[in-house]
Design a protein around this motif. Structure first.
Motif, PDB file in Angstrom:
ATOM      1  N   HIS A 221       0.806  -1.221   0.000  1.00 10.28           N
ATOM      2  CA  HIS A 221       0.000   0.000   0.000  1.00 10.28           C
ATOM      3  C   HIS A 221       0.837   1.269   0.000  1.00 10.28           C
ATOM      4  CE1 HIS A 221      -4.104  -1.605   0.312  1.00 10.28           C
ATOM      5  NE2 HIS A 221      -3.465  -2.661   0.795  1.00 10.28           N
ATOM      6  N   ALA A 222       1.896   1.305   0.793  1.00 11.94           N
ATOM      7  CA  ALA A 222       2.682   2.536   0.872  1.00 11.94           C
ATOM      8  C   ALA A 222       3.697   2.613  -0.273  1.00 11.94           C
ATOM      9  CB  ALA A 222       3.380   2.620   2.224  1.00 11.94           C
ATOM     10  N   LEU A 223       4.467   1.547  -0.457  1.00  9.17           N
ATOM     11  CA  LEU A 223       5.569   1.613  -1.426  1.00  9.17           C
ATOM     12  C   LEU A 223       5.074   1.883  -2.842  1.00  9.17           C
ATOM     13  CD1 LEU A 223       8.570   1.420  -1.885  1.00  9.17           C
ATOM     14  CD2 LEU A 223       8.342  -1.027  -2.212  1.00  9.17           C
ATOM     15  N   ARG A 224       3.973   1.231  -3.190  1.00  9.78           N
ATOM     16  CA  ARG A 224       3.467   1.390  -4.551  1.00  9.78           C
ATOM     17  C   ARG A 224       3.158   2.859  -4.858  1.00  9.78           C
ATOM     18  NH1 ARG A 224       0.611  -1.516  -8.259  1.00  9.78           N
ATOM     19  NH2 ARG A 224       0.297  -0.094  -9.983  1.00  9.78           N
ATOM     20  N   ASN A 225       2.684   3.586  -3.877  1.00 12.64           N
ATOM     21  CA  ASN A 225       2.428   5.015  -4.075  1.00 12.64           C
ATOM     22  C   ASN A 225       3.720   5.827  -4.059  1.00 12.64           C
ATOM     23  OD1 ASN A 225      -0.630   5.850  -4.078  1.00 12.64           O
ATOM     24  ND2 ASN A 225      -0.451   4.102  -2.715  1.00 12.64           N
ATOM     25  N   ALA A 226       4.657   5.398  -3.220  1.00 17.26           N
ATOM     26  CA  ALA A 226       5.927   6.124  -3.127  1.00 17.26           C
ATOM     27  C   ALA A 226       6.724   5.988  -4.418  1.00 17.26           C
ATOM     28  CB  ALA A 226       6.739   5.597  -1.944  1.00 17.26           C
ATOM     29  N   LEU A 227       6.494   4.890  -5.148  1.00 21.29           N
ATOM     30  CA  LEU A 227       7.254   4.663  -6.377  1.00 21.29           C
ATOM     31  C   LEU A 227       6.963   5.715  -7.439  1.00 21.29           C
ATOM     32  CD1 LEU A 227       7.234   0.811  -7.001  1.00 21.29           C
ATOM     33  CD2 LEU A 227       9.132   2.262  -6.336  1.00 21.29           C
ATOM     34  N   ILE A 228       5.794   6.325  -7.379  1.00 23.48           N
ATOM     35  CA  ILE A 228       5.410   7.263  -8.433  1.00 23.48           C
ATOM     36  C   ILE A 228       6.384   8.453  -8.508  1.00 23.48           C
ATOM     37  CG2 ILE A 228       3.583   8.790  -9.268  1.00 23.48           C
ATOM     38  CD1 ILE A 228       1.581   6.718  -8.144  1.00 23.48           C
ATOM     39  N   LEU A 298       1.869   2.698 -13.096  1.00 24.12           N
ATOM     40  CA  LEU A 298       1.872   2.914 -11.645  1.00 24.12           C
ATOM     41  C   LEU A 298       0.676   3.738 -11.167  1.00 24.12           C
ATOM     42  CD1 LEU A 298       5.592   3.690 -10.755  1.00 24.12           C
ATOM     43  CD2 LEU A 298       4.274   1.656 -10.213  1.00 24.12           C
ATOM     44  N   ASP A 299       0.305   4.733 -11.948  1.00 26.89           N
ATOM     45  CA  ASP A 299      -0.757   5.622 -11.503  1.00 26.89           C
ATOM     46  C   ASP A 299      -1.948   5.552 -12.452  1.00 26.89           C
ATOM     47  OD1 ASP A 299      -2.380   7.533 -10.522  1.00 26.89           O
ATOM     48  OD2 ASP A 299      -0.882   9.117 -10.446  1.00 26.89           O
ATOM     49  N   PRO A 300      -2.923   4.713 -12.115  1.00 31.72           N
ATOM     50  CA  PRO A 300      -4.055   4.501 -13.022  1.00 31.72           C
ATOM     51  C   PRO A 300      -4.824   5.787 -13.306  1.00 31.72           C
ATOM     52  CG  PRO A 300      -4.488   3.571 -10.852  1.00 31.72           C
ATOM     53  CD  PRO A 300      -3.050   3.944 -10.878  1.00 31.72           C
ATOM     54  N   GLN A 301      -4.672   6.757 -12.418  1.00 31.69           N
ATOM     55  CA  GLN A 301      -5.463   7.967 -12.579  1.00 31.69           C
ATOM     56  C   GLN A 301      -5.020   8.792 -13.795  1.00 31.69           C
ATOM     57  OE1 GLN A 301      -6.033   9.855  -8.904  1.00 31.69           O
ATOM     58  NE2 GLN A 301      -7.601  11.241  -9.649  1.00 31.69           N
ATOM     59  N   ILE A 302      -3.753   8.673 -14.175  1.00 32.93           N
ATOM     60  CA  ILE A 302      -3.251   9.473 -15.291  1.00 32.93           C
ATOM     61  C   ILE A 302      -3.990   9.138 -16.574  1.00 32.93           C
ATOM     62  CG2 ILE A 302      -1.268   9.912 -16.769  1.00 32.93           C
ATOM     63  CD1 ILE A 302       0.488   9.684 -14.424  1.00 32.93           C
ATOM     64  N   SER A 303      -4.060   7.842 -16.903  1.00 35.68           N
ATOM     65  CA  SER A 303      -4.715   7.473 -18.148  1.00 35.68           C
ATOM     66  C   SER A 303      -6.195   7.836 -18.093  1.00 35.68           C
ATOM     67  CB  SER A 303      -4.534   5.987 -18.424  1.00 35.68           C
ATOM     68  OG  SER A 303      -4.725   5.237 -17.267  1.00 35.68           O
ATOM     69  N   TYR A 304      -6.747   7.792 -16.886  1.00 31.54           N
ATOM     70  CA  TYR A 304      -8.151   8.140 -16.738  1.00 31.54           C
ATOM     71  C   TYR A 304      -8.367   9.629 -17.003  1.00 31.54           C
ATOM     72  CZ  TYR A 304     -12.604   9.000 -14.396  1.00 31.54           C
ATOM     73  OH  TYR A 304     -13.873   9.400 -14.087  1.00 31.54           O
ATOM     74  N   LEU A 305      -7.532  10.466 -16.410  1.00 30.80           N
ATOM     75  CA  LEU A 305      -7.668  11.910 -16.591  1.00 30.80           C
ATOM     76  C   LEU A 305      -7.472  12.299 -18.050  1.00 30.80           C
ATOM     77  CD1 LEU A 305      -5.863  13.320 -13.448  1.00 30.80           C
ATOM     78  CD2 LEU A 305      -8.310  13.249 -13.926  1.00 30.80           C
TER      79      LEU A 305
ATOM     80  N   SER B 106      -9.870   9.980   0.772  1.00 30.75           N
ATOM     81  CA  SER B 106      -8.472   9.634   1.002  1.00 30.75           C
ATOM     82  C   SER B 106      -8.308   8.301   1.717  1.00 30.75           C
ATOM     83  CB  SER B 106      -7.805  10.744   1.829  1.00 30.75           C
ATOM     84  OG  SER B 106      -8.569  11.005   2.982  1.00 30.75           O
ATOM     85  N   ALA B 107      -9.427   7.702   2.139  1.00 34.87           N
ATOM     86  CA  ALA B 107      -9.307   6.471   2.921  1.00 34.87           C
ATOM     87  C   ALA B 107      -9.034   5.249   2.053  1.00 34.87           C
ATOM     88  CB  ALA B 107     -10.566   6.242   3.751  1.00 34.87           C
ATOM     89  N   LEU B 108      -9.304   5.380   0.749  1.00 36.90           N
ATOM     90  CA  LEU B 108      -9.017   4.257  -0.139  1.00 36.90           C
ATOM     91  C   LEU B 108      -7.720   4.535  -0.895  1.00 36.90           C
ATOM     92  CD1 LEU B 108     -12.612   3.648  -1.498  1.00 36.90           C
ATOM     93  CD2 LEU B 108     -11.268   2.045  -0.144  1.00 36.90           C
ATOM     94  N   ASN B 109      -6.975   3.470  -1.157  1.00 39.03           N
ATOM     95  CA  ASN B 109      -5.700   3.614  -1.850  1.00 39.03           C
ATOM     96  C   ASN B 109      -5.939   3.909  -3.333  1.00 39.03           C
ATOM     97  OD1 ASN B 109      -3.106   3.264  -2.942  1.00 39.03           O
ATOM     98  ND2 ASN B 109      -2.565   1.883  -1.275  1.00 39.03           N
ATOM     99  N   PRO B 110      -5.376   5.032  -3.836  1.00 40.61           N
ATOM    100  CA  PRO B 110      -5.690   5.454  -5.207  1.00 40.61           C
ATOM    101  C   PRO B 110      -5.162   4.528  -6.295  1.00 40.61           C
ATOM    102  CG  PRO B 110      -3.990   6.853  -4.259  1.00 40.61           C
ATOM    103  CD  PRO B 110      -4.519   6.004  -3.142  1.00 40.61           C
ATOM    104  N   VAL B 111      -4.158   3.703  -5.993  1.00 38.76           N
ATOM    105  CA  VAL B 111      -3.537   2.940  -7.079  1.00 38.76           C
ATOM    106  C   VAL B 111      -3.974   1.477  -7.153  1.00 38.76           C
ATOM    107  CG1 VAL B 111      -1.529   4.466  -7.062  1.00 38.76           C
ATOM    108  CG2 VAL B 111      -1.448   2.313  -5.813  1.00 38.76           C
TER     109      VAL B 111
END
Ligand SMILES: Nc1ncnc2c1ncn2[C@@H]1O[C@H](COP(=O)(O)OP(=O)(O)OP(=O)(O)O)[C@@H](O)[C@H]1O
Ligand SMILES: [Mg+2]
Lengths: 308, 329
Positions: A221-228, A298-305, B106-111
């Motif tokens: 949960h943490a590392l995957r976000n930190a990788l961005i 890594l960041d699914p939101q980019i392709s979505y935006l 923010s409580a759910l993990n975005p990725v």
């Protein structure tokens, strides 16, 4: 997603054209290569003839046009010193440089990420303080000095590793370490600070509230976000790494593009310098494109935006 | 003698403090509260009074340091959670006691996909394989009223509305049919129209799963609607605790009366309206002076209030209050 990549690709073209223009004009400001190409006692007439032949009397923008129109067909001119196509010289040396830069990047990331993660998790511990102190040292050491120290220790004193050359894994160790250490230090500090931030976020608390093991809370949960942010910085740093090879290749007699371009600069081999700068720029841009691809993953939101 | 405890959760004189640069913050300072099986208990109070810290203390989710437990116990089925080892605590979380948070954003993990985050609960507590866990996740989403759950599990949190996200959080929290749900302002961040739906969903699931709920909220309307008992907090202490009807009908503490009269309509929140009836501001719990912290704002303060803080005492059966005048009226 396709549109996103297309847009990035289009940007890439701009960047390469821009770099080629800038480098072209700078190199032509730096002096007249014709004087160097001829013996010292050549007459003015001889100089003038050669200038005419090589097109140096044309306006700069005409010269650039000639250069650019040949460049798109893959012809980057002929080295004045080696008398062979510049692109051939570069392509011969390029694998060595990429190998060195790639190895340095790999060592840096493989060591720094676990180091930074553990430091963040055990913030304030002896481990944290000593590794961050080490990172500070790593950051402040110049490449060439580190290279020389490594040679003194591992080759001269201990006799474990060869001092120079390329071909074996043993020969790759010291140059890539010398090149990658400061990057390793930077990544370790970056990983630590990004992880500290991510670990305080709500979704990490949610992950813990679910009863997940700490290994999964941190490693997933943490590392995957930190990788961005880490990937972004790694991509940018790759360019500097290529720059760093110039020095390291000289210290370790590594047969790469860096050494080639240093020789070219000293001999005013301007077509070769020009060609090298362009090739390195293309590599830099391609690496950034790769980073964008990793980003998409890594960041699914980019392709979505981008779709919106 | 074998005593069957009617209290599933019993917080006793809990003190959760923070060491901060500004001094010691007594965020929760001697709170006692019981929750029986299947019971819904409300906790209300102005911002910063320690509601979240209390809930997070139960699950051991506070960052330590700066937080530490200065005293008290949290008995869950007669076992003190404060003495649990990290791994024992972990096995309890999301399994027997769950929590949902204020910010579904923010409580759910975005990725990670919704399905991925939901199935983890089944994987860790039920030892299910991936496929089976995912199927359970889909079933759970259907249960909390998420339309087209087979499609939703493949979506990311940013593709969901706030209300949908909170439904996902509820699905996650109730996946293992916990005995107790800690709901920390589950509707505050949502649109008013969605708030009612979420509360309705929680009540329906509570009935079905027989889950006890500790409901932290600013919304006195919701408190009146679904809780059986309610506690009013102020600067880390409980000021008054009573059966909900009793508290609304005959509040004993001046602070409670202030909260109640400051809202003309029962469905309003005292956080949005200003507390006009209670003069002054909530003091920060960081570096509070000793003494009774409500006294400066109390319209009915008497001499003894200045000298000493009142203890929480039973004024009527089941109705406790910490006020010198009310307790001895
Ligand atoms: N991580 C922390 N570090 C230091 N102090 C903290 C920390 N978390 C909370 N506190 C202190 O605890 C007090 C109570 O915080 P808490 O979040 O429990 O309030 P709350 O009643 O939930 O308020 P709100 O209604 O705004 O959610 C705060 O005023 C703050 O001083
Ligand atoms: Mg709160």
């Amino acid at each position: 997603m396709g549109r996103y990549l297309l847009k990035r690709l289009w940007h890439t073209v701009y960047v390469v054209v821009g770099i080629s223009i800038i480098s072209f004009f700078f190199i032509h400001l730096s002096g007249d290569p014709v004087m160097l190409m001829l013996p010292g006692d050549a007459s003015m007439a001889e100089v003038e003839t050669l200038r005419q032949q090589l097109g140096f009397n044309d306006p700069l923008y005409v010269q650039y046009w000639h250069f650019a129109s040949r460049a798109v067909t893959g012809d980057l001119g002929v080295s004045l010193y080696h008398r062979v196509p510049a692109i051939r010289l570069i392509m011969e040396r390029l694998p060595a440089s990429l190998e060195l830069a790639g190895a340095a990047m790999l060592i840096a990331l493989v060591v720094a990420i676990p180091l930074g993660v553990i430091s963040a998790v055990k913030r304030g511990s002896l481990w944290d303080m000593s590794s961050m102190l080490g990172a500070l040292f790593g950051l402040s050491m110049p490449h060439f000095w580190l290279g020389i120290m490594l040679i003194l220790l591992f080759s001269v004193t201990l006799g474990w590793l060869p001092t120079s050359g390329r071909g074996t894994l043993a020969q790759l160790v010291m140059p890539s370490l010398a090149l990658g250490l400061s990057l390793m230090a930077m990544f370790a500090r970056l990983t630590r600070s990004v992880m500290l931030e991510v670990l305080s976020l709500d979704y990490v608390r949610t992950a813990r509230a679910k009863g997940l093991r700490e290994k999964i809370v941190i490693g997933k949960h943490a590392l995957r976000n930190a990788l961005i942010p880490l990937v972004t910085v790694a991509g940018m740093q790759f360019g500097f790494l290529i720059g760093g090879t110039v020095i390291i290749e000289t210290v370790f007699a590594w047969p790469g593009v860096g050494r080639l371009v240093v020789q070219a600069i000293f001999s005013r081999d301007y077509p070769l310098v020009q060609a090298t700068v362009l090739v390195l720029a293309v590599i830099f841009v391609v690496v950034n494109l790769l980073v964008d691809l990793i980003y998409l993953y890594l960041d699914p939101q980019i392709s979505y935006l981008e779709q919106k | 003698m074998w005593v069957v405890s009617s209290r599933m959760l019993s917080i006793r004189n809990l003190k959760t403090y923070f060491r901060t640069p500004k001094g010691l913050a007594r965020a929760v300072d001697g709170v006692s509260l019981d929750i029986g099986p299947g019971e819904v208990v409300g906790v209300v109070g102005e911002s910063g009074c320690g509601k979240s810290v209390m809930a997070l203390s139960i699950l051991g989710l506070l960052p330590r340091p700066p937080a530490y437990f200065a005293g008290g116990e949290i008995l869950f089925n007669d076992q003190d959670l404060l003495k649990f080892k990290p791994d024992e605590m972990r096995r309890l979380r999301g399994n027997q006691i769950s929590m949902i948070f204020q910010e579904p954003m923010s409580a759910l993990n975005p990725v990670f996909t919704v399905g991925n985050q939901l199935q983890e609960v089944f994987q860790v507590h039920r030892n299910l394989g991936r496929a089976e866990a995912l199927q359970n996740a889909i079933d759970m989403l259907a249960k909390v009223g998420v339309p087209a759950p087979e499609r939703r599990v493949r979506e990311y949190p940013y593709q969901l509305s706030g209300g949908m996200r909170q439904r996902v959080m509820i699905a996650m929290a109730l996946a293992c049919r916990p005995a107790l749900l800690l709901a920390d302002e589950p509707t505050t961040a949502l649109d008013v129209s969605i708030q009612a739906q979420i509360i309705e969903l929680m009540t329906a699931l509570k009935e079905e799963l027989d889950t006890a709920i500790l409901l932290i909220t600013h919304d006195l309307g919701v408190v009146a609607e679904i809780t059986r008992r309610v506690a009013v907090m102020y600067t880390g202490k409980i000021m008054e605790e009573a059966p909900t009807l009793d508290l609304f009908d005959a509040p004993l503490h001046p602070y409670t009366r202030g909260l109640l009269t400051s809202i003309p309509r029962a469905d309003a929140s005292f956080e949005t309206e200003s507390l006009t009836e209670i003069k002054g501001v909530v003091p920060s719990v960081a570096a509070l002076p000793p003494g009774y912290h409500f006294e400066p704002r109390c319209p009915e303060a008497i001499d003894i209030c200045r000298a000493q803080a009142p203890a929480l005492e039973e004024a009527r059966p089941g109705h406790r209050v910490a006020c010198w005048r009310a307790a001895h009226a």
